[in-house]
Write an enzyme that holds these catalytic residues in place. Sequence first.
Site, PDB file in Angstrom:
ATOM      1  N   ASN A  14      -4.536   8.593   2.025  1.00 33.32           N
ATOM      2  CA  ASN A  14      -5.039   7.965   3.256  1.00 33.32           C
ATOM      3  C   ASN A  14      -5.575   8.997   4.235  1.00 33.32           C
ATOM      4  O   ASN A  14      -6.765   9.046   4.483  1.00 33.32           O
ATOM      5  CB  ASN A  14      -3.918   7.187   3.953  1.00 33.32           C
ATOM      6  CG  ASN A  14      -3.887   5.727   3.546  1.00 33.32           C
ATOM      7  OD1 ASN A  14      -4.776   5.253   2.852  1.00 33.32           O
ATOM      8  ND2 ASN A  14      -2.860   5.006   3.982  1.00 33.32           N
ATOM      9  N   ASP A  65       0.830  -1.215   0.000  1.00 33.04           N
ATOM     10  CA  ASP A  65       0.000   0.000   0.000  1.00 33.04           C
ATOM     11  C   ASP A  65       0.862   1.262   0.000  1.00 33.04           C
ATOM     12  O   ASP A  65       0.502   2.274  -0.590  1.00 33.04           O
ATOM     13  CB  ASP A  65      -0.910   0.009   1.232  1.00 33.04           C
ATOM     14  CG  ASP A  65      -1.913  -1.136   1.190  1.00 33.04           C
ATOM     15  OD1 ASP A  65      -2.482  -1.365   0.116  1.00 33.04           O
ATOM     16  OD2 ASP A  65      -2.118  -1.799   2.225  1.00 33.04           O
ATOM     17  N   GLY A  66       2.018   1.168   0.661  1.00 30.76           N
ATOM     18  CA  GLY A  66       2.918   2.319   0.731  1.00 30.76           C
ATOM     19  C   GLY A  66       3.376   2.764  -0.651  1.00 30.76           C
ATOM     20  O   GLY A  66       3.573   3.956  -0.900  1.00 30.76           O
ATOM     21  N   ASP A 114      -4.314  12.437  22.109  1.00 29.50           N
ATOM     22  CA  ASP A 114      -3.060  12.319  21.352  1.00 29.50           C
ATOM     23  C   ASP A 114      -3.141  13.036  20.012  1.00 29.50           C
ATOM     24  O   ASP A 114      -2.109  13.375  19.428  1.00 29.50           O
ATOM     25  CB  ASP A 114      -2.712  10.842  21.127  1.00 29.50           C
ATOM     26  CG  ASP A 114      -2.030  10.229  22.340  1.00 29.50           C
ATOM     27  OD1 ASP A 114      -1.853  10.960  23.333  1.00 29.50           O
ATOM     28  OD2 ASP A 114      -1.689   9.033  22.301  1.00 29.50           O
TER      29      ASP A 114
HETATM   30  N1  LIG Z   1      -1.356   2.722  14.232  1.00 31.70           N
HETATM   31  C1  LIG Z   1      -1.453   2.533  12.930  1.00 31.70           C
HETATM   32  O1  LIG Z   1      -2.188   1.692  12.425  1.00 31.70           O
HETATM   33  C2  LIG Z   1      -0.660   3.406  12.023  1.00 31.70           C
HETATM   34  C3  LIG Z   1       0.293   4.278  12.520  1.00 31.70           C
HETATM   35  C4  LIG Z   1       0.981   5.080  11.610  1.00 31.70           C
HETATM   36  C5  LIG Z   1       0.713   5.025  10.246  1.00 31.70           C
HETATM   37  N2  LIG Z   1      -0.216   4.154   9.815  1.00 31.70           N
HETATM   38  C6  LIG Z   1      -0.587   4.092   8.398  1.00 31.70           C
HETATM   39  O2  LIG Z   1       0.486   3.879   7.561  1.00 31.70           O
HETATM   40  C7  LIG Z   1       0.260   4.606   6.401  1.00 31.70           C
HETATM   41  C8  LIG Z   1       1.498   4.777   5.642  1.00 31.70           C
HETATM   42  O3  LIG Z   1       1.762   3.516   5.050  1.00 31.70           O
HETATM   43  P1  LIG Z   1       3.225   3.102   4.626  1.00 31.70           P
HETATM   44  O4  LIG Z   1       3.154   1.801   3.935  1.00 31.70           O
HETATM   45  O5  LIG Z   1       3.874   4.249   3.974  1.00 31.70           O
HETATM   46  O6  LIG Z   1       3.894   2.919   6.018  1.00 31.70           O
HETATM   47  P2  LIG Z   1       4.307   1.562   6.730  1.00 31.70           P
HETATM   48  O7  LIG Z   1       5.334   0.872   5.934  1.00 31.70           O
HETATM   49  O8  LIG Z   1       4.610   1.904   8.142  1.00 31.70           O
HETATM   50  O9  LIG Z   1       2.992   0.654   6.648  1.00 31.70           O
HETATM   51  C9  LIG Z   1       1.848   0.898   7.389  1.00 31.70           C
HETATM   52  C10 LIG Z   1       0.868  -0.244   7.225  1.00 31.70           C
HETATM   53  O10 LIG Z   1      -0.377   0.334   6.910  1.00 31.70           O
HETATM   54  C11 LIG Z   1      -0.943  -0.367   5.821  1.00 31.70           C
HETATM   55  N3  LIG Z   1      -1.761   0.527   5.039  1.00 31.70           N
HETATM   56  C12 LIG Z   1      -1.388   1.626   4.375  1.00 31.70           C
HETATM   57  N4  LIG Z   1      -2.434   2.163   3.766  1.00 31.70           N
HETATM   58  C13 LIG Z   1      -3.496   1.372   4.038  1.00 31.70           C
HETATM   59  C14 LIG Z   1      -4.866   1.399   3.704  1.00 31.70           C
HETATM   60  N5  LIG Z   1      -5.361   2.369   2.964  1.00 31.70           N
HETATM   61  N6  LIG Z   1      -5.660   0.439   4.166  1.00 31.70           N
HETATM   62  C15 LIG Z   1      -5.180  -0.536   4.937  1.00 31.70           C
HETATM   63  N7  LIG Z   1      -3.907  -0.615   5.306  1.00 31.70           N
HETATM   64  C16 LIG Z   1      -3.077   0.339   4.854  1.00 31.70           C
HETATM   65  C17 LIG Z   1       0.219  -0.845   5.026  1.00 31.70           C
HETATM   66  O11 LIG Z   1      -0.163  -1.967   4.261  1.00 31.70           O
HETATM   67  C18 LIG Z   1       1.204  -1.194   6.091  1.00 31.70           C
HETATM   68  O12 LIG Z   1       1.036  -2.501   6.510  1.00 31.70           O
HETATM   69  C19 LIG Z   1      -0.334   5.888   6.906  1.00 31.70           C
HETATM   70  O13 LIG Z   1      -1.044   6.566   5.896  1.00 31.70           O
HETATM   71  C20 LIG Z   1      -1.180   5.406   8.026  1.00 31.70           C
HETATM   72  O14 LIG Z   1      -2.489   5.176   7.629  1.00 31.70           O
HETATM   73  C21 LIG Z   1      -0.900   3.364  10.652  1.00 31.70           C
HETATM   74  N1  LIG Z   2       9.069   4.246  -5.157  1.00 26.20           N
HETATM   75  C1  LIG Z   2       9.285   4.527  -3.890  1.00 26.20           C
HETATM   76  N2  LIG Z   2      10.222   5.410  -3.529  1.00 26.20           N
HETATM   77  C2  LIG Z   2      10.444   5.713  -2.237  1.00 26.20           C
HETATM   78  N3  LIG Z   2       9.772   5.157  -1.220  1.00 26.20           N
HETATM   79  C3  LIG Z   2       8.812   4.264  -1.536  1.00 26.20           C
HETATM   80  C4  LIG Z   2       8.529   3.903  -2.870  1.00 26.20           C
HETATM   81  N4  LIG Z   2       7.535   2.996  -2.856  1.00 26.20           N
HETATM   82  C5  LIG Z   2       7.241   2.785  -1.568  1.00 26.20           C
HETATM   83  N5  LIG Z   2       7.986   3.554  -0.778  1.00 26.20           N
HETATM   84  C6  LIG Z   2       7.941   3.585   0.688  1.00 26.20           C
HETATM   85  O1  LIG Z   2       8.388   2.339   1.160  1.00 26.20           O
HETATM   86  C7  LIG Z   2       7.657   1.972   2.301  1.00 26.20           C
HETATM   87  C8  LIG Z   2       7.164   0.546   2.201  1.00 26.20           C
HETATM   88  O2  LIG Z   2       6.424   0.375   1.038  1.00 26.20           O
HETATM   89  P1  LIG Z   2       5.216  -0.623   0.943  1.00 26.20           P
HETATM   90  O3  LIG Z   2       4.199  -0.308   1.943  1.00 26.20           O
HETATM   91  O4  LIG Z   2       4.790  -0.625  -0.450  1.00 26.20           O
HETATM   92  O5  LIG Z   2       5.889  -2.004   1.254  1.00 26.20           O
HETATM   93  P2  LIG Z   2       5.632  -2.952   2.467  1.00 26.20           P
HETATM   94  O6  LIG Z   2       5.790  -2.180   3.724  1.00 26.20           O
HETATM   95  O7  LIG Z   2       6.515  -4.119   2.276  1.00 26.20           O
HETATM   96  O8  LIG Z   2       4.157  -3.401   2.209  1.00 26.20           O
HETATM   97  P3  LIG Z   2       3.013  -3.516   3.279  1.00 26.20           P
HETATM   98  O9  LIG Z   2       2.754  -2.104   3.659  1.00 26.20           O
HETATM   99  O10 LIG Z   2       1.899  -4.182   2.574  1.00 26.20           O
HETATM  100  O11 LIG Z   2       3.567  -4.323   4.382  1.00 26.20           O
HETATM  101  C9  LIG Z   2       6.516   2.975   2.419  1.00 26.20           C
HETATM  102  O12 LIG Z   2       6.794   3.842   3.490  1.00 26.20           O
HETATM  103  C10 LIG Z   2       6.546   3.738   1.151  1.00 26.20           C
HETATM  104  O13 LIG Z   2       6.242   5.107   1.327  1.00 26.20           O
END
Ligand SMILES: NC(=O)c1ccc[n+]([C@@H]2O[C@H](COP(=O)([O-])OP(=O)(O)OC[C@H]3O[C@@H](n4cnc5c(N)ncnc54)[C@H](O)[C@@H]3O)[C@@H](O)[C@H]2O)c1
Ligand SMILES: Nc1ncnc2c1ncn2[C@@H]1O[C@H](COP(=O)(O)OP(=O)(O)OP(=O)(O)O)[C@@H](O)[C@H]1O
Length: 533
Positions: free
Chosen positions: A369, A290-291, A399
């Site tokens: 998001n 999703d990131g 918070d």
């Molecule tokens: N307490 C929490 O649950 C918490 C805390 C901080 C951030 N986040 C979420 O993480 C997001 C950033 O994601 P990232 O991947 O860059 O960071 P990250 O790598 O820390 O991943 C955060 C997790 O949130 C999940 N996630 C992201 N968007 C989602 C969605 N729309 N629906 C369901 N799950 C989702 C991702 O799959 C990942 O497992 C933020 O937008 C925020 O929503 C969650």
């Molecule tokens: N092309 C990109 N360049 C820089 N950062 C990226 C890029 N794609 C993803 N990221 C960052 O890398 C992090 C992890 O990406 P992503 O959530 O896709 O992988 P993951 O954590 O393995 O998957 P999941 O969230 O399902 O566990 C996110 O914080 C996202 O913002």
Amino acid sequence: MSPKRNFDSNGNASVPPQENGFNGSFSLLSSEKAVQELIQQPLDRGIDDHLFEFSEALRTVAKALRRVAEGKATAQAEAAEWKRKYELERERNLQLEQKVLSDEHHRECDDKKENKLAAGPVLSDEAAEESHRCCGKNDICSHEVLRNGELDSNCNTVQSKMMRKASFKLSWWCKGDKSDQHKHDIVSFEKGNITTAERSSKQIALKWESPPKTVLILTKPNSASVQILCAEMIRWLKEQKKLNIFVEPRVHSELLTESSYYNFLQTWQDDDEILLLHTRVDLIVTLGGDGTVLWAASMFKGPVPPVVPFSLGSLGFMTPFYSEHYRECLNSIIRGPISITLRHRLQCHVIRDAAKTEYETEGPMLVLNEVTIDRGISSFLTNLECYCDNSFVTCVQGDGLILSTTSGSTAYSLAAGGSMVHPQVPGILFTPICPHSLSFRPLILPEHVTIRVQVPFNSRGHAWASFDGKDRKRLSPGDALVCSMAPWPVPTACQVDSTSDFLRSIHDGLHWNLRKTQSFDGPREQHDLDKSS
Ligand SMILES: NC(=O)c1ccc[n+]([C@@H]2O[C@H](COP(=O)([O-])OP(=O)(O)OC[C@H]3O[C@@H](n4cnc5c(N)ncnc54)[C@H](O)[C@@H]3O)[C@@H](O)[C@H]2O)c1
Ligand SMILES: Nc1ncnc2c1ncn2[C@@H]1O[C@H](COP(=O)(O)OP(=O)(O)OP(=O)(O)O)[C@@H](O)[C@H]1O
């Protein structure tokens, strides 16, 4: 002038046909001059009595015909005059009726505007301008619909209907002329009754009118499996599909280090080029979780091309495509049509207390998001005053606060106790983070509102805003964050359709409501036992 007379062999007189007016006489008689001449002719008493009588009869016929012709001409002139008068009268009545309706319409709008101003809250300049526009474009009036439906066939029917039923109008405060069109499609009038047969959130299908030519591939960094898949996909898209391919500068240099085969890849040098990417790219493919979808969205500050998200992460709420089947998936996407989910984004402005005018400081941030305003590293309770349009909502003490899209409802907002909402539902989630109150339940607000979160001057500390979990900005006392729905959604391709994909993601990703089914044997209702005995 005397007519010439011929005599036959028996001495009987005969008149040439053109002169005696008998054979083929109508052309002569119809001529005014010929009739006059015939009437004026002196009678020749020396000829046969029968001829004399015949001539007399012809004279009478000629007079009668002249009277008929004169009468007909008069009647035709009268009819033309009446027709002209009727047309004029009809035109005048139509104009009058239109004027009355238009006056009524404007009076109603003015009344409503006055009532609103009298009742308050006081409209901002922008809202007042919008309400003025409502009178012109952003409304539908029941009487207009009645009129449109009936006027062509029968004006009287319209008038009687209008007298039986009071007309009314619905209007919208729109931020621009274009935005009201779909509302007219959703809410309509059937003979003055409001109906919402159309729904705003239908499954949307994208059909290519010309085949996509350019694809942008975005990948999660530091992942060997993603790197391998990316190289393989690029080769296939180039050789089999003949597509132009863009990759990020990081991936470009990684692949070129690997092999000069990738010389055909395109990339960009600076942020200005990124701003124009949407004009060159037909399709975005993401390889990650999703990131990576959030990352792709964050690159586009305006319109976003359709995104095909392949799942190479752990959860994958927004990544429905399996990477193992990328050829079949991309074949079907390139062929089209594609079911898409339009994922709404929020646009956020940070407004500094020091700024002279709103929006003076930083450009807007777009989030897919959520935007989070929290206490950051501070150990104090955050204190945030929240307003929705011009109404005070509440003061958050805890918070922090999450303002989330419906796509983000399954992310941080969910963890903070917010509801899960289908991504195609237009709304903004207002979810507190650990509020120090027993009664602070999360809210879902309509998509058209503007939310303002203000750090009060008497706040003990700063607050911190973060956008999709990134780009933290400090909010000092007096600073505010203003947030509303952005006009540029992120269109993501569906595996099946929006609803199936959403339900599958909450089942597979979160194991939503997963529970072992109760066995059949065990205690029963008394009623069932009575029946079986
Ligand atoms: N307490 C929490 O649950 C918490 C805390 C901080 C951030 N986040 C979420 O993480 C997001 C950033 O994601 P990232 O991947 O860059 O960071 P990250 O790598 O820390 O991943 C955060 C997790 O949130 C999940 N996630 C992201 N968007 C989602 C969605 N729309 N629906 C369901 N799950 C989702 C991702 O799959 C990942 O497992 C933020 O937008 C925020 O929503 C969650
Ligand atoms: N092309 C990109 N360049 C820089 N950062 C990226 C890029 N794609 C993803 N990221 C960052 O890398 C992090 C992890 O990406 P992503 O959530 O896709 O992988 P993951 O954590 O393995 O998957 P999941 O969230 O399902 O566990 C996110 O914080 C996202 O913002």
